[in-house]
Scaffold this active site. Structure first.
Site, short mmCIF file in Angstrom:
data_model
loop_
_atom_site.label_atom_id
_atom_site.label_comp_id
_atom_site.label_asym_id
_atom_site.label_seq_id
_atom_site.Cartn_x
_atom_site.Cartn_y
_atom_site.Cartn_z
N ASN A 1 0.84 -1.20 0.00
CA ASN A 1 0.00 0.00 0.00
C ASN A 1 0.89 1.26 0.00
O ASN A 1 1.56 1.54 0.99
CB ASN A 1 -0.90 -0.04 1.24
CG ASN A 1 -1.88 1.10 1.29
OD1 ASN A 1 -1.58 2.20 0.83
ND2 ASN A 1 -3.04 0.87 1.87
N LYS B 1 0.41 3.73 2.95
CA LYS B 1 1.07 3.32 4.19
C LYS B 1 2.56 3.63 4.12
O LYS B 1 3.16 4.07 5.09
CB LYS B 1 0.89 1.81 4.43
CG LYS B 1 -0.49 1.37 4.85
CD LYS B 1 -0.43 -0.14 5.19
CE LYS B 1 -1.79 -0.71 5.49
NZ LYS B 1 -1.71 -2.17 5.75
N ASP C 1 -1.28 -4.04 9.91
CA ASP C 1 -2.62 -4.43 9.47
C ASP C 1 -3.58 -3.46 10.14
O ASP C 1 -3.51 -3.24 11.36
CB ASP C 1 -2.96 -5.88 9.82
CG ASP C 1 -4.16 -6.35 8.99
OD1 ASP C 1 -4.03 -6.39 7.74
OD2 ASP C 1 -5.23 -6.63 9.56
N TYR D 1 -10.71 5.20 4.06
CA TYR D 1 -11.90 5.79 4.68
C TYR D 1 -11.65 7.17 5.29
O TYR D 1 -12.52 7.71 5.98
CB TYR D 1 -12.42 4.85 5.78
CG TYR D 1 -12.79 3.47 5.30
CD1 TYR D 1 -14.07 3.18 4.81
CD2 TYR D 1 -11.86 2.42 5.32
CE1 TYR D 1 -14.41 1.91 4.37
CE2 TYR D 1 -12.19 1.14 4.87
CZ TYR D 1 -13.46 0.90 4.40
OH TYR D 1 -13.79 -0.36 3.95
N LYS E 1 -2.36 14.31 10.74
CA LYS E 1 -2.88 12.93 10.81
C LYS E 1 -1.90 12.02 11.56
O LYS E 1 -2.29 11.30 12.48
CB LYS E 1 -3.17 12.37 9.41
CG LYS E 1 -3.70 10.94 9.47
CD LYS E 1 -3.99 10.31 8.12
CE LYS E 1 -4.33 8.82 8.31
NZ LYS E 1 -4.48 8.09 7.06
N ARG F 1 -1.89 4.67 13.23
CA ARG F 1 -0.57 4.22 12.75
C ARG F 1 0.54 4.97 13.49
O ARG F 1 1.52 4.36 13.94
CB ARG F 1 -0.50 4.48 11.23
CG ARG F 1 0.69 3.93 10.51
CD ARG F 1 0.42 3.86 9.00
NE ARG F 1 -0.64 2.92 8.69
CZ ARG F 1 -1.85 3.27 8.24
NH1 ARG F 1 -2.15 4.52 8.00
NH2 ARG F 1 -2.78 2.34 8.03
P1 ITT Z 1 -1.04 -4.33 2.82
O1 ITT Z 1 -1.78 -5.52 3.40
O2 ITT Z 1 -0.18 -4.71 1.65
O3 ITT Z 1 -0.27 -3.57 3.87
P2 ITT Z 1 -3.68 -3.20 2.46
O4 ITT Z 1 -4.16 -1.86 2.00
O5 ITT Z 1 -4.36 -4.41 1.89
O6 ITT Z 1 -2.10 -3.27 2.22
P3 ITT Z 1 -4.74 -3.83 5.08
O7 ITT Z 1 -5.08 -5.23 4.75
O8 ITT Z 1 -4.11 -3.53 6.40
O9 ITT Z 1 -3.74 -3.20 4.01
O10 ITT Z 1 -6.08 -2.95 4.92
C1 ITT Z 1 -6.07 -1.62 5.29
C2 ITT Z 1 -7.37 -0.95 4.85
O11 ITT Z 1 -7.96 -0.29 5.96
C3 ITT Z 1 -7.06 0.14 3.84
O12 ITT Z 1 -7.12 -0.35 2.52
C4 ITT Z 1 -8.12 1.15 4.14
O13 ITT Z 1 -9.32 0.77 3.52
C5 ITT Z 1 -8.31 1.04 5.65
N1 ITT Z 1 -7.39 1.94 6.37
C6 ITT Z 1 -6.33 1.57 7.15
N2 ITT Z 1 -5.68 2.64 7.60
C7 ITT Z 1 -6.32 3.71 7.12
C8 ITT Z 1 -6.08 5.09 7.20
O14 ITT Z 1 -5.03 5.58 7.85
N3 ITT Z 1 -6.93 5.91 6.58
C9 ITT Z 1 -7.98 5.42 5.90
N4 ITT Z 1 -8.26 4.13 5.74
C10 ITT Z 1 -7.43 3.26 6.34
#
Ligand code: ITT
Length: 213
Positions: free
Chosen positions: A21, A24, A82, A172, A193, A199
């Site tokens: 991501n 992230k 996660d 979101y 943020k 995070r």
């Molecule tokens: P990786 O597993 O490769 O790290 P991913 O995006 O699939 O990437 P996750 O499974 O942890 O990661 O899912 C995280 C989801 O949660 C992300 O796609 C957003 O929809 C939501 N999310 C997490 N942190 C967020 C943030 O800081 N702001 C907004 N949405 C967030």
């Protein structure tokens, strides 16, 4: 963790982010830079690696399997996150399924947009006082031998707004409204943020882990 000397300055440490991501990645880079930690991107490695299947039922479990999986595959110390949104009126959903709440097809941006539309629809009849929610983040740091070096968890409280607002952040963020500043998370600067996010808090809790390596 690799130490790279920097012309007499404090040596910088490197850690691989076990995530695909890019949002992230940017946040981890900004959060860890003041700790002297350089975050290496999976995409910068010469080889590509299979993504571990995220089949744990908790954020902590999925963070662990991503950190351990990529650390073993790459031979590097890895940090994994996660994370997701837990909405009280939806009994904690979308939770660990946040990334794919509305389905798995399309680009990341298309999935984020579909997730937000679905969340708004599900929350339409929910009264203001029952719209409480939070972002959650589990972080895990692991080394290639399979040792977990640190784990932590952070939350970022808000309420689900009735319409999207703001262009910053991802996922979101346009829907998590923060009553104290009367803005959504997507209306915060990245510094604002990171200073209060799930995070940012999770990483700060294990800051000493990075200085010990
Ligand atoms: P990786 O597993 O490769 O790290 P991913 O995006 O699939 O990437 P996750 O499974 O942890 O990661 O899912 C995280 C989801 O949660 C992300 O796609 C957003 O929809 C939501 N999310 C997490 N942190 C967020 C943030 O800081 N702001 C907004 N949405 C967030």
């Amino acid at each position: 963790m690799v130490m790279s000397p920097q012309n007499g300055r404090q040596p910088e440490m490197e850690v691989l982010l076990a995530s695909t991501n890019p949002h992230k990645l940017q946040e981890f880079r900004e959060i860890l830079a003041p700790l002297g930690v350089v975050v290496v991107d999976l995409a910068s490695l010469s080889q590509s690696f299979d993504e571990p299947v995220e089949d744990a039922s908790t954020f902590a479990g999925n963070a662990r399997l991503k950190a351990l999986g990529y650390a073993e595959a790459t031979g590097r110390v890895c940090v994994a996150d996660d994370s997701g949104l837990s909405v009280d009126a939806l009994d904690g959903r979308p939770g660990v399924l946040s990334a794919r709440f509305a389905g798995s097809s399309g680009t990341r941006d298309e999935r984020d947009a579909a997730n937000n539309v679905m969340l708004l629809a599900l929350m339409e009849a929910v009264p203001d006082e029952k719209r409480t929610a939070r972002f959650e983040c589990a972080v895990c740091v692991a080394d290639p031998s399979g040792t977990i070096l640190a784990e932590s968890h952070g939350t970022f409280e808000g309420v689900i707004s009735r319409e999207q607002a703001g262009d910053n952040g991802f996922g979101y963020d346009p829907l998590l409204y923060l009553p104290d500043v009367q803005k959504t998370s997507a209306q915060l600067s990245s510094q604002e943020k990171n200073a209060r996010s799930h995070r940012g808090k999770a990483v700060q809790k294990i800051a000493t882990c990075f200085s010990k390596m």
